[in-house]
Design a protein around this motif. Structure first.
Motif, PDB file in Angstrom:
ATOM      1  N   ILE A 106       0.837  -1.194   0.000  1.00 56.41           N
ATOM      2  CA  ILE A 106       0.000   0.000   0.000  1.00 56.41           C
ATOM      3  C   ILE A 106       0.876   1.250   0.000  1.00 56.41           C
ATOM      4  O   ILE A 106       1.809   1.378   0.797  1.00 56.41           O
ATOM      5  CB  ILE A 106      -0.943   0.021   1.221  1.00 56.41           C
ATOM      6  N   VAL A 107       0.541   2.176  -0.908  1.00 53.71           N
ATOM      7  CA  VAL A 107       1.154   3.495  -0.956  1.00 53.71           C
ATOM      8  C   VAL A 107       0.097   4.510  -0.533  1.00 53.71           C
ATOM      9  O   VAL A 107      -1.049   4.444  -0.989  1.00 53.71           O
ATOM     10  CB  VAL A 107       1.678   3.832  -2.369  1.00 53.71           C
ATOM     11  N   VAL A 108       0.487   5.431   0.349  1.00 52.34           N
ATOM     12  CA  VAL A 108      -0.410   6.497   0.806  1.00 52.34           C
ATOM     13  C   VAL A 108       0.156   7.818   0.308  1.00 52.34           C
ATOM     14  O   VAL A 108       1.324   8.131   0.571  1.00 52.34           O
ATOM     15  CB  VAL A 108      -0.537   6.519   2.341  1.00 52.34           C
ATOM     16  N   SER A 109      -0.680   8.595  -0.416  1.00 47.85           N
ATOM     17  CA  SER A 109      -0.240   9.899  -0.921  1.00 47.85           C
ATOM     18  C   SER A 109      -1.219  10.967  -0.472  1.00 47.85           C
ATOM     19  O   SER A 109      -2.438  10.784  -0.550  1.00 47.85           O
ATOM     20  CB  SER A 109      -0.166   9.905  -2.456  1.00 47.85           C
ATOM     21  N   GLN A 110      -0.665  12.082  -0.009  1.00 43.30           N
ATOM     22  CA  GLN A 110      -1.504  13.234   0.328  1.00 43.30           C
ATOM     23  C   GLN A 110      -1.624  14.096  -0.919  1.00 43.30           C
ATOM     24  O   GLN A 110      -0.629  14.420  -1.571  1.00 43.30           O
ATOM     25  CB  GLN A 110      -0.914  14.040   1.479  1.00 43.30           C
ATOM     26  N   LEU A 111      -2.869  14.479  -1.256  1.00 44.18           N
ATOM     27  CA  LEU A 111      -3.154  15.192  -2.494  1.00 44.18           C
ATOM     28  C   LEU A 111      -3.533  16.641  -2.215  1.00 44.18           C
ATOM     29  O   LEU A 111      -4.091  16.966  -1.161  1.00 44.18           O
ATOM     30  CB  LEU A 111      -4.298  14.519  -3.249  1.00 44.18           C
ATOM     31  N   ASP A 112      -3.262  17.486  -3.179  1.00 47.21           N
ATOM     32  CA  ASP A 112      -3.761  18.861  -3.138  1.00 47.21           C
ATOM     33  C   ASP A 112      -5.248  18.827  -3.505  1.00 47.21           C
ATOM     34  O   ASP A 112      -5.608  18.324  -4.578  1.00 47.21           O
ATOM     35  CB  ASP A 112      -2.994  19.718  -4.135  1.00 47.21           C
ATOM     36  N   PRO A 113      -6.133  19.343  -2.661  1.00 46.00           N
ATOM     37  CA  PRO A 113      -7.570  19.247  -2.939  1.00 46.00           C
ATOM     38  C   PRO A 113      -8.007  19.991  -4.197  1.00 46.00           C
ATOM     39  O   PRO A 113      -9.040  19.646  -4.793  1.00 46.00           O
ATOM     40  CB  PRO A 113      -8.221  19.861  -1.692  1.00 46.00           C
ATOM     41  N   THR A 146     -17.772 -12.085  10.121  1.00 49.06           N
ATOM     42  CA  THR A 146     -18.625 -11.202  10.935  1.00 49.06           C
ATOM     43  C   THR A 146     -17.823 -10.437  11.980  1.00 49.06           C
ATOM     44  O   THR A 146     -17.928  -9.215  12.096  1.00 49.06           O
ATOM     45  CB  THR A 146     -19.727 -12.019  11.624  1.00 49.06           C
ATOM     46  N   ASN A 147     -17.053 -11.149  12.749  1.00 52.34           N
ATOM     47  CA  ASN A 147     -16.237 -10.511  13.795  1.00 52.34           C
ATOM     48  C   ASN A 147     -14.780 -10.517  13.355  1.00 52.34           C
ATOM     49  O   ASN A 147     -14.057 -11.496  13.540  1.00 52.34           O
ATOM     50  CB  ASN A 147     -16.404 -11.232  15.131  1.00 52.34           C
ATOM     51  N   THR A 148     -14.357  -9.398  12.785  1.00 58.02           N
ATOM     52  CA  THR A 148     -12.986  -9.281  12.307  1.00 58.02           C
ATOM     53  C   THR A 148     -12.282  -8.169  13.084  1.00 58.02           C
ATOM     54  O   THR A 148     -12.728  -7.789  14.167  1.00 58.02           O
ATOM     55  CB  THR A 148     -12.971  -9.013  10.784  1.00 58.02           C
ATOM     56  N   THR A 149     -11.194  -7.655  12.534  1.00 58.81           N
ATOM     57  CA  THR A 149     -10.432  -6.618  13.246  1.00 58.81           C
ATOM     58  C   THR A 149      -9.892  -5.586  12.271  1.00 58.81           C
ATOM     59  O   THR A 149      -9.784  -5.833  11.061  1.00 58.81           O
ATOM     60  CB  THR A 149      -9.232  -7.211  14.014  1.00 58.81           C
ATOM     61  N   LEU A 150      -9.551  -4.433  12.824  1.00 53.93           N
ATOM     62  CA  LEU A 150      -8.625  -3.532  12.154  1.00 53.93           C
ATOM     63  C   LEU A 150      -7.242  -4.073  12.508  1.00 53.93           C
ATOM     64  O   LEU A 150      -6.879  -4.141  13.679  1.00 53.93           O
ATOM     65  CB  LEU A 150      -8.784  -2.096  12.656  1.00 53.93           C
ATOM     66  N   ASN A 151      -6.478  -4.484  11.499  1.00 56.44           N
ATOM     67  CA  ASN A 151      -5.289  -5.285  11.800  1.00 56.44           C
ATOM     68  C   ASN A 151      -3.950  -4.585  11.603  1.00 56.44           C
ATOM     69  O   ASN A 151      -2.916  -5.104  12.020  1.00 56.44           O
ATOM     70  CB  ASN A 151      -5.311  -6.585  10.988  1.00 56.44           C
ATOM     71  N   HIS A 152      -3.958  -3.397  10.968  1.00 64.87           N
ATOM     72  CA  HIS A 152      -2.701  -2.650  10.816  1.00 64.87           C
ATOM     73  C   HIS A 152      -2.963  -1.151  10.953  1.00 64.87           C
ATOM     74  O   HIS A 152      -4.032  -0.665  10.573  1.00 64.87           O
ATOM     75  CB  HIS A 152      -2.046  -2.908   9.447  1.00 64.87           C
ATOM     76  N   VAL A 153      -1.957  -0.446  11.447  1.00 64.39           N
ATOM     77  CA  VAL A 153      -1.980   1.015  11.457  1.00 64.39           C
ATOM     78  C   VAL A 153      -0.621   1.503  10.971  1.00 64.39           C
ATOM     79  O   VAL A 153       0.421   0.925  11.304  1.00 64.39           O
ATOM     80  CB  VAL A 153      -2.290   1.575  12.875  1.00 64.39           C
ATOM     81  N   TYR A 154      -0.658   2.553  10.143  1.00 63.77           N
ATOM     82  CA  TYR A 154       0.573   3.170   9.655  1.00 63.77           C
ATOM     83  C   TYR A 154       0.453   4.675   9.884  1.00 63.77           C
ATOM     84  O   TYR A 154      -0.506   5.311   9.417  1.00 63.77           O
ATOM     85  CB  TYR A 154       0.790   2.882   8.173  1.00 63.77           C
ATOM     86  N   ASP A 155       1.414   5.238  10.599  1.00 60.01           N
ATOM     87  CA  ASP A 155       1.388   6.653  10.963  1.00 60.01           C
ATOM     88  C   ASP A 155       2.285   7.445  10.010  1.00 60.01           C
ATOM     89  O   ASP A 155       3.507   7.253   9.994  1.00 60.01           O
ATOM     90  CB  ASP A 155       1.861   6.831  12.410  1.00 60.01           C
ATOM     91  N   THR A 156       1.679   8.340   9.225  1.00 60.61           N
ATOM     92  CA  THR A 156       2.475   9.128   8.276  1.00 60.61           C
ATOM     93  C   THR A 156       3.353  10.156   8.986  1.00 60.61           C
ATOM     94  O   THR A 156       4.315  10.656   8.393  1.00 60.61           O
ATOM     95  CB  THR A 156       1.554   9.848   7.269  1.00 60.61           C
ATOM     96  N   ALA A 157       3.036  10.484  10.234  1.00 58.31           N
ATOM     97  CA  ALA A 157       3.848  11.449  10.970  1.00 58.31           C
ATOM     98  C   ALA A 157       5.200  10.865  11.349  1.00 58.31           C
ATOM     99  O   ALA A 157       6.204  11.580  11.412  1.00 58.31           O
ATOM    100  CB  ALA A 157       3.116  11.913  12.224  1.00 58.31           C
ATOM    101  N   THR A 158       5.253   9.566  11.591  1.00 57.92           N
ATOM    102  CA  THR A 158       6.505   8.923  11.999  1.00 57.92           C
ATOM    103  C   THR A 158       7.078   8.000  10.942  1.00 57.92           C
ATOM    104  O   THR A 158       8.250   7.615  11.021  1.00 57.92           O
ATOM    105  CB  THR A 158       6.278   8.110  13.286  1.00 57.92           C
ATOM    106  N   GLY A 159       6.254   7.627   9.956  1.00 58.00           N
ATOM    107  CA  GLY A 159       6.695   6.665   8.949  1.00 58.00           C
ATOM    108  C   GLY A 159       6.801   5.247   9.469  1.00 58.00           C
ATOM    109  O   GLY A 159       7.488   4.407   8.883  1.00 58.00           O
ATOM    110  N   LEU A 160       6.079   4.954  10.579  1.00 52.54           N
ATOM    111  CA  LEU A 160       6.135   3.625  11.185  1.00 52.54           C
ATOM    112  C   LEU A 160       4.759   2.967  11.175  1.00 52.54           C
ATOM    113  O   LEU A 160       3.739   3.637  11.322  1.00 52.54           O
ATOM    114  CB  LEU A 160       6.633   3.728  12.630  1.00 52.54           C
ATOM    115  N   GLY A 161       4.767   1.660  11.012  1.00 53.48           N
ATOM    116  CA  GLY A 161       3.522   0.899  11.054  1.00 53.48           C
ATOM    117  C   GLY A 161       3.659  -0.290  11.986  1.00 53.48           C
ATOM    118  O   GLY A 161       4.769  -0.721  12.318  1.00 53.48           O
TER     119      GLY A 161
END
Length: 456
Positions: free
Chosen positions: A353-360, A397-412
């Motif tokens: 996954i690539v995350v990009s911040q866009l100009d609105p 039915t019962n799943t999870t949010l399984n990953h988090v990636y913080d763009t402020a620190t560059g860590l997941g």
């Protein structure tokens, strides 16, 4: 035989001094008067320099003052009663021991001197009492700040502030609230990591096969002003049914109640067809991916016209890097407290996954982050407070949010926040930062979840 003896007591001065100054001890002197040969006793208390200031006297110092006052009283008592007596012979200052008191006049004179000494002793006792009262007053009523204080003696003393006291000052500068907020002027209070997701709340169920999956949302930051007209407010609900080859219809509902009843206010026809369920709504515009391309579009809702278009560089599309449920979900657009985002992958990222911040306005990429999460292994993703969250399954039915990636620190890292797919086919999950809710489309059912974020 009587011994000629007299005593004269001189009280030079007795001064209470301020805290931290030295006090001279009292002394008793004895000498011979050369004119009449009498013993002369002198009681002296040295007078220090006049204190320039008065500060509160500590309790232990006052005890010392009272002790010295007691000593003075004892010395006066000895002079008045213990140093003289009638019918007693003493060795005179001349040292011969032979002279006697013989005349009645001399006896009367000695008696008068004795009475005079007794009177002087009484005066001294009264003075001792006055000094004691003044000392007690100093103990209980320290000099007030900023003005002179007059004690029982009637003498004024100036106040010197305690050096441990400091006046505190604060300067307050008024600044615009917008300068303290990230893009959009939204509230960042409590914008920490996601803690929990509530149970899904049903708002509406689609009544045809075209509504098996789709997108629905409300604008978290709607434009203000009369230019928007009566159609578009923060209460307006928008919906796109995503099943079909030429998806162009955008349904507008006046509010959540009309949405739940299925009564649209207006239906807009988009200039280019929509690809899958990756669209989002932000600042009065619909952002979506044009069908079978990596082209991003900004559709202005007020003017009902296309306002911008731009290719997302190197982004996979039309089934190259979709979520695990398929549906051509290669490019997923999202909005949060920090702005507009694109969630996708590229050949260089090899499916991660690539995350990009866009100009609105222009849709240009401002900055990108490559995560360690493969896009086709997760069912969905969304942005909240600049963090990417992924959903483990779309059908369990019962799943999870399984990953988090913080763009402020560059860590997941891996997480396990419970998440419920109540209708077992969740094709869309978007975050609304104004409401702090997740909007979802779960197998014809349009639902929402309350979320809890920690402190930042």
């Amino acid at each position: 035989m009587w011994l000629q003896l007299s005593a004269t007591v001189f009280l030079s001065s007795f001064v209470l001094t301020s805290y931290g100054q030295d006090v001279e001890r009292a002394s008793l002197g004895r000498s011979t008067n050369p004119r009449d040969g009498r013993c002369q006793y002198t009681f002296t208390v040295a007078a220090p320099a006049e204190p320039a200031a008065c500060v509160p006297v500590a309790a232990d110092q006052m005890e010392g003052v009272l002790s010295r006052l007691g000593l003075l009283e004892a010395l006066v008592s000895r002079l008045a009663g213990g140093q003289r007596g009638s019918g007693t012979s003493r060795t005179g200052p001349r040292g011969d021991g032979s002279e006697q008191l013989s005349s009645q006049s001399e006896k009367n004179q000695l008696q008068r001197e004795k009475e005079q000494l007794s009177s002087q002793a009484q005066d001294l006792r009264r003075r001792v009492e006055q000094l004691g009262a003044e000392a007690e007053s100093l103990r209980q009523e320290p000099c007030p700040p900023g003005q002179a204080d007059r004690g029982p003696s009637g003498k004024a003393a100036l106040w010197v502030p305690d050096s441990s006291y400091q006046e505190m000052k604060a300067e307050v500068t008024e600044v615009p609230a917008s300068s303290l907020l990230p893009e959009g002027g939204h509230n960042m209070t409590g914008c920490g990591e996601l803690v929990s997701v509530g149970e899904p709340l049903l708002h509406r169920k689609a009544d045809s096969i075209t509504g098996k999956y789709g997108v629905w949302f409300q604008d978290p930051e709607p434009p203000r002003g009369p230019a928007q007209g009566p159609l578009y407010t923060n209460r307006t609900v928008w919906r796109i049914d995503a099943v079909g080859k030429d998806v162009r219809q955008l349904f507008a509902y006046e509010d959540a109640e009309q949405f739940s009843r299925g009564f649209p206010l207006k239906v807009l026809v988009l200039p280019e067809p929509v690809e899958s369920t990756g669209a989002t709504l932000y600042r009065g515009a619909l952002y979506y991916q044009s069908r079978r391309s990596r082209t991003l579009l900004r559709y202005d809702l007020a003017s009902e016209s296309l306002a911008a278009r731009r290719d997302l560089p190197h982004a996979g599309f039309h089934g190259q890097h979709p979520y695990s449920w398929g549906g051509y979900t290669d490019i997923d657009l999202a909005a949060d407290e920090l702005g507009l985002w694109a969630i996708y992958s590229t050949p260089r990222a090899m499916g991660a996954i690539v995350v990009s911040q866009l100009d609105p306005q222009s849709l240009a990429v401002r900055r990108s982050w490559t995560t360690g999460v493969r896009k086709n292994t997760v069912a969905n993703a969304f942005m909240a407070c600049g963090r990417l969250y992924t959903v483990a399954s779309y059908s369990v039915t019962n799943t999870t949010l399984n990953h988090v990636y913080d763009t402020a620190t560059g860590l997941g890292r891996a997480i396990a926040v419970p998440f419920r797919n109540k209708y077992r086919y969740n094709s869309m999950v978007d975050y609304n930062h104004a409401q702090r809710k997740l909007f979802a489309w779960d197998n014809h059912h349009m639902t929402s979840y309350d979320v809890t974020l920690g402190r930042r």
